[in-house]
Scaffold this motif. Structure first.
Motif, PDB file in Angstrom:
ATOM      1  N   LYS A   1       0.876  -1.176  -0.047  1.00  0.00           N
ATOM      2  CA  LYS A   1      -0.044   0.063  -0.146  1.00  0.00           C
ATOM      3  C   LYS A   1       0.788   1.281   0.042  1.00  0.00           C
ATOM      4  N   LYS A   2       0.615   2.300  -0.751  1.00  0.00           N
ATOM      5  CA  LYS A   2       1.299   3.509  -0.797  1.00  0.00           C
ATOM      6  C   LYS A   2       0.585   4.501  -0.230  1.00  0.00           C
ATOM      7  N   LEU A   3       1.069   5.412   0.459  1.00  0.00           N
ATOM      8  CA  LEU A   3       0.445   6.707   0.927  1.00  0.00           C
ATOM      9  C   LEU A   3       0.153   7.640  -0.113  1.00  0.00           C
ATOM     10  N   GLU A   4      -1.161   8.201   0.148  1.00  0.00           N
ATOM     11  CA  GLU A   4      -1.613   9.015  -0.940  1.00  0.00           C
ATOM     12  C   GLU A   4      -0.921  10.258  -0.872  1.00  0.00           C
ATOM     13  N   VAL A   5      -0.221  10.722  -1.896  1.00  0.00           N
ATOM     14  CA  VAL A   5       0.574  11.922  -1.953  1.00  0.00           C
ATOM     15  C   VAL A   5      -0.129  13.071  -2.462  1.00  0.00           C
ATOM     16  N   ASN A   6       0.410  14.314  -2.201  1.00  0.00           N
ATOM     17  CA  ASN A   6      -0.114  15.636  -2.815  1.00  0.00           C
ATOM     18  C   ASN A   6      -0.076  15.647  -4.195  1.00  0.00           C
ATOM     19  N   ARG A   7      -1.134  15.877  -5.146  1.00  0.00           N
ATOM     20  CA  ARG A   7      -1.175  15.915  -6.477  1.00  0.00           C
ATOM     21  C   ARG A   7      -1.651  17.085  -7.051  1.00  0.00           C
ATOM     22  N   TYR A   8      -2.097  18.160  -5.942  1.00  0.00           N
ATOM     23  CA  TYR A   8      -2.632  19.329  -6.507  1.00  0.00           C
ATOM     24  C   TYR A   8      -1.477  20.158  -7.373  1.00  0.00           C
ATOM     25  N   GLY A   9      -1.848  20.805  -8.519  1.00  0.00           N
ATOM     26  CA  GLY A   9      -1.020  21.341  -8.997  1.00  0.00           C
ATOM     27  C   GLY A   9      -0.611  22.894  -9.267  1.00  0.00           C
ATOM     28  N   PHE A  10      -0.488  23.340  -7.623  1.00  0.00           N
ATOM     29  CA  PHE A  10      -0.331  24.401  -7.455  1.00  0.00           C
ATOM     30  C   PHE A  10       0.186  24.645  -5.959  1.00  0.00           C
ATOM     31  N   ARG A  11       0.965  25.504  -5.545  1.00  0.00           N
ATOM     32  CA  ARG A  11       1.513  25.789  -4.336  1.00  0.00           C
ATOM     33  C   ARG A  11       1.407  27.166  -4.094  1.00  0.00           C
TER      34      ARG A  11
END
Length: 991
Positions: free
Chosen positions: A272-282
């Protein structure tokens, strides 16, 4: 005349004796009553004599003995079968054939155990609970270590895999934790040798450390016996306060050489992988009122850190011998690669056992086991150091490219806010390795000079040298070793034990039998450890002489002497009473408290042996019914090292003048062992002609004089001191149910289920609270609470239970008071926010055999009710790093900016339910006898470990613990290597 008369009388009586005793040869074969297959290794004994034999590889036995004509009873027995007695009448015929058929002990109530019982006794007669695991249970587990193979097979045992590193990292707790500062694992004994199962951290790898049980090859194990209670462990003394696991390895049998060759191929991957931040802005900055953002590319570093790993496990053994000499020799090679890139564990070794019959009453046994293991490690940092792959991953801003500059090869820093190592640099440039050389040997003499008397002497030796080396090159992304780092540490451990045990079994009359035992031991444990750490390295070279080095050294010498006496009476084959006493002397403690006395008493009543039971219809439903109870005391010497009782001043040289200064630790000459006393009551029952069994135990274990490292006032000139203070209680229930719903020639279905519930509580802690560094001070021992509860900050709430927000709409920690606007003010409050101890643990094992070829097996393990401190998510969801999906709502504007920073200090938010049900083991085996092998056989299998986990935990795995083998800190998740999913294909050939 007198001389002649005396000579005549001597000749007369000699003739009478010769007339009474004749030389007989008793032979035959032993078979399985269901399959009619031969049973090599079956034991055959003529009761009330020293005569006996072990069936050879063809299932045949032969006993040559001088006996007077008459009737004799022979007992046939073998592990996994119900012992059988047969009567034989000896007369004029000197060669007699007697075959026997043994029925499977379907529910294992008739197993003969020797742990804690001089002379051996069946489980049916014991007054205390004892568990057994045989080689068949281990073989189907696809485990790479012994403790891993035990998981789910023992009621009352919480077995946790703390790390998914290829060398393991297993914690075994029998009936809860019985110490705060000491080691919580049981005492391990291999063929009479007390072995080292320490978990030394020579290198800081982020809480993970190898447990030395990983050196033992599971394929060499014949069976294991596990004692969980102090009543039985009392005869093993101070080392056995956490229970005893006695391991018996395979031995040779009379007959022609028998070879077994096996190989396994495994594939492991991240379940199982951790769900990472995939939002395209910072966000452009961290100012709460500025929501401007910049488009970015997000990276999932898990794709670079974790790999699909392969492994292989190869074994070969040969056994055989004559009536006088039997041998067993094996060799093994394991190459277990890790799911973290560039990690592995390689183990190679050999074992030999020779059993020699010197004469009719004396036997010699020699054993030797050598192993060489190496491992390549990737540190994770976290608990102490700030370097490491997974630590670097969780502290990374995942919008920064992790790859090195294509021109310079320099890796970028991914953590501008708080410097941490680039994970890819840790994998590709760091060089951390460990190597262990280990030899375990024993010499045993067993004498039976007269009927019923057994004398056994064991000399055991365990020597291991573990070496760790670490290297971080100059010019790296670590926050503290940019100038380079080199470390070499070694630890050599010698364990010696000399044990003599004498037992005498006799039947006093028709209704009373006696087993008396006495024993003594002299044990020595020596430890030599050195470590040298160098920094400011030169541009090339990995050794410590390439920089400025700081050495440390530690030596330890512990000596233990002890003696015990034990007496068992069997009355009318129904009632069994045992009393024992142990006296131990240990050099660890002050002179006044070195000697400790540990008593034990137990009893059992086999009610189903009563005539009224056997002659009633009740016996057709309840085949056997026994009640048992025991009480015992034990000690613990693992909480302090050899010299913690003394104040060890530190030497110093100032201006060429020698001197000393005070150490941080103040000695305590009055320190004494932790002492536990345990009461146990239970029952063992079988139903429907022993097709169903139930083993139930209730126990209450009280520990007093806990050894705790207490903080001292600065005015003393010292920092801390070990003191005896505090109490602990464990009480719980254990249940094991075995059943055989289907038992036919071509189909058999076995079910085993376990359930264990333990309640732990500590009291009388000075000040009511003691925190532990292994949990960043958020884990504590608190009066009236279980050991290791999470104690930290929590949400401020409104009267209706909802979160109390500040003017910006952000959550807050609770404080001692409220201001005029109802907002929290003053000092921050802390409370118990979670408990890692599960409400209950259990397992369910189903095994189905179809015909003589196919066997299918599945094991589910459950841990229900325990909490996990998800420190990994706490860091990954924070705005300073923001690599996990939990930070996305703030970027999307779904919660106010600054929410992640506010939640970061509210530790209650990071407590999660750690309950799980796992498909721990599943396997399918096909065994057949090809013609070219003649009398041999071949077995093909496919198995899986940790294939599925049913849980609601957001992290990798609720079973992992970043504090390793710690007794106090459990359920603490801070980017430890997750337990991999593994599929294993195997082939075994016997000929």
């Amino acid at each position: 005349m007198k001389t002649q008369l005396l000579a005549f009388m001597l000749l007369f009586f000699s003739g009478a004796v010769l007339a009474q005793n004749q030389q007989y040869t008793i032979k035959g074969v032993v078979r399985d009553s269901r399959t009619n297959q031969l049973i090599p290794g079956a034991s055959v004994r003529i009761n009330n004599t020293n005569a006996g034999d072990v069936a050879n590889n063809d299932g045949a036995y032969q006993i040559s003995v001088q006996l007077a004509p008459g009737s004799y009873t022979l007992t046939f027995s073998y592990l996994g079968y119900t012992p059988k007695t047969q009567t034989l009448t000896l007369g004029q015929q000197t060669e007699v054939t007697l075959d026997a058929s043994l029925a499977e002990d379907l529910v294992r109530l008739n197993e003969v155990v020797v742990t804690g019982n001089p002379g051996g006794r069946t489980k049916r007669t014991l007054g205390n609970a004892i568990s057994t695991v045989n080689s068949r249970d281990i073989a189907s587990s696809a485990a790479t270590s012994i403790d891993q193979a035990l998981s789910g097979k023992i009621s009352g045992a919480q077995i946790t895999q703390n790390s998914g590193n290829p060398a393991g990292g297993i914690s075994v707790r029998l009936r809860g934790t019985s110490t705060v500062a000491g080691a919580g694992d049981p005492l391990y004994i291999v063929d009479g040798v007390i072995i080292n199962n320490s978990s030394a951290e020579l290198l800081d790898l982020g809480g993970y450390s190898q447990n030395r049980l990983v050196d033992l090859n599971p394929n060499d194990i014949d069976r294991m016996e596990i004692i969980k209670g102090a009543a039985a462990a009392a005869i093993y003394g101070s080392r056995a306060s956490n229970g005893v696991v006695q391991i018996f390895t395979k031995r040779g049998r009379e007959g022609k050489p028998s070879f077994t060759v096996s190989t396994q191929f495994s594939v492991s991957d991240l379940r199982k992988k951790l769900e990472v931040n995939r939002y395209g802005f910072r966000f452009n900055n961290f100012i709460a009122t500025d929501n401007t953002q910049t488009p970015v590319t997000r990276y999932d570093l898990q794709n670079e850190i974790f790999i699909g790993a392969i492994g292989t496990d190869n074994n070969i053994s040969v056994s055989g011998g004559s009536a006088l000499t039997q041998y067993y020799v094996s060799a093994n090679f394991l190459d277990n690669r890790g799911i973290i890139d560039q990690t592995n564990f390689v183990r190679g070794g050999g074992r030999a056992r020779i059993d020699q019959k010197l004469n009719n009453w004396l036997r010699l046994s020699l054993g030797a086991n050598y192993v060489l293991s190496t491992s390549k490690e990737i540190p994770n940092g976290g608990l102490v150091e700030a370097y490491g792959a997974l630590t670097g991953f969780i502290f990374s801003n995942n919008h920064i490219s992790p790859y090195p500059d294509p021109v310079t090869g320099v890796y970028p820093s991914l953590s501008p806010a708080i410097a941490r190592t680039n994970p890819l640099e840790a994998i590709n440039r760091f060089n951390f390795r460990q190597r262990t050389n280990r030899f375990i040997g024993d010499l045993q003499l067993t004498a039976n000079p007269i009927k019923g008397l057994n004398i056994n002497y064991v000399f055991g030796y365990d020597n291991s040298t573990q070496i760790g080396t670490g290297y971080i090159p100059v010019g790296n992304t670590t926050p503290s070793y940019n100038t380079g780092y080199s470390r070499r540490a070694d630890r050599t451990t010698y364990l010696l034990n000399n044990d003599i045990n004498i037992s005498y079994q006799t039947k006093i009359n028709d209704w009373l039998e006696s087993t008396s035992g006495i024993g003594a031991t002299a044990q020595s444990e020596k430890l030599y450890q050195t470590a040298i750490t160098a920094t400011l390295l030169g541009p090339i070279g990995q050794t410590i002489n390439n920089g400025v080095a700081v050495p440390t050294e530690f030596r330890s010498d512990i000596n233990i002497m002890g003696a015990f006496a034990q007496q068992t009476f069997g009355i009318l084959d129904k009632i069994y009473i045992t009393g024992a006493a142990r006296y131990d002397v240990s050099s660890v403690f002050g002179e006044e408290f070195r000697g400790q006395f540990y008593p034990k008493v137990s009893g059992s009543y086999v009610i189903s042996n009563e005539d009224f039971w056997k002659n009633s219809n009740l016996s057709k439903v309840i085949s056997s019914f026994k009640i048992r109870s025991s009480y015992g005391q034990a000690g613990n010497l693992t909480a302090i090292s050899a010299y913690d009782k003394t104040t060890s001043y530190v030497p110093v040289n100032v201006s060429s003048l020698p001197g000393v200064y005070s150490p941080p630790l103040l000695g305590n000459a009055d320190i004494k062992p932790e002492r536990q006393q345990e009461f146990e009551i239970g029952t063992d029952m079988s139903f429907f002609s022993e097709r169903l069994s139930l083993e139930f135990s209730y126990y209450k274990k009280d520990v007093k004089d806990l050894i705790i490292l207490a903080n001292l006032a600065p005015t003393t000139g010292y920092v801390s001191q070990f003191i005896n203070v505090g109490t602990m209680t464990n009480k719980g229930v254990e249940l094991m149910v075995r059943g055989v719903p289907i038992y036919k020639d071509n189909l058999r279905w076995n079910i085993t289920a376990t359930y264990s519930r333990n309640r732990n509580k500590v009291d009388d802690i000075p000040g009511g609270l003691l925190t532990f560094a292994g949990g960043f001070g958020q884990v504590a021992a608190i009066n009236g609470q279980p050991l290791g509860t999470f104690y930290s900050t929590y949400f401020a709430r409104n009267a209706d239970g909802s979160r109390l927000l500040n003017a910006s709409g952000l959550p807050q920690t609770e404080k001692v008071g409220r201001d005029a606007n109802g907002q929290p003010v003053g000092a921050t409050l802390r409370k118990v926010i979670g408990d890692p101890n599960p409400d209950w643990i259990g397992s369910l094992i189903n095994e189905v055999s179809v015909g003589e070829q196919w066997t299918f097996r599945a094991q589910f393990d459950a841990s229900i009710g325990g909490d996990v401190f998800n420190f990994t998510k706490r860091v990954g969801d924070r705005d300073l790093y923001g690599g996990l999906k939990g930070y996305e709502p703030e970027l999307r504007g779904e919660v106010p900016k600054g929410t992640s920073a506010a939640l970061f200090s509210i530790f209650e938010n990071w407590i999660e339910d750690g309950s799980y049900v796992k498909l721990r083991e599943v396997s399918a085996t096909y065994e057949f006898k090809p013609a070219f092998l003649k009398s041999g056989s071949m077995r093909v299998s496919i198995a899986g470990r940790n294939l599925l986990s049913f849980d609601d935990y957001s992290g990798y795995d609720p079973e992992v613990n970043a504090a390793g083998q710690s007794s106090a800190v459990r359920g603490f998740d801070f980017v430890e290597v997750p337990i991999p999913r593994m599929i294993v294909a195997g082939l075994s050939v016997t000929f």
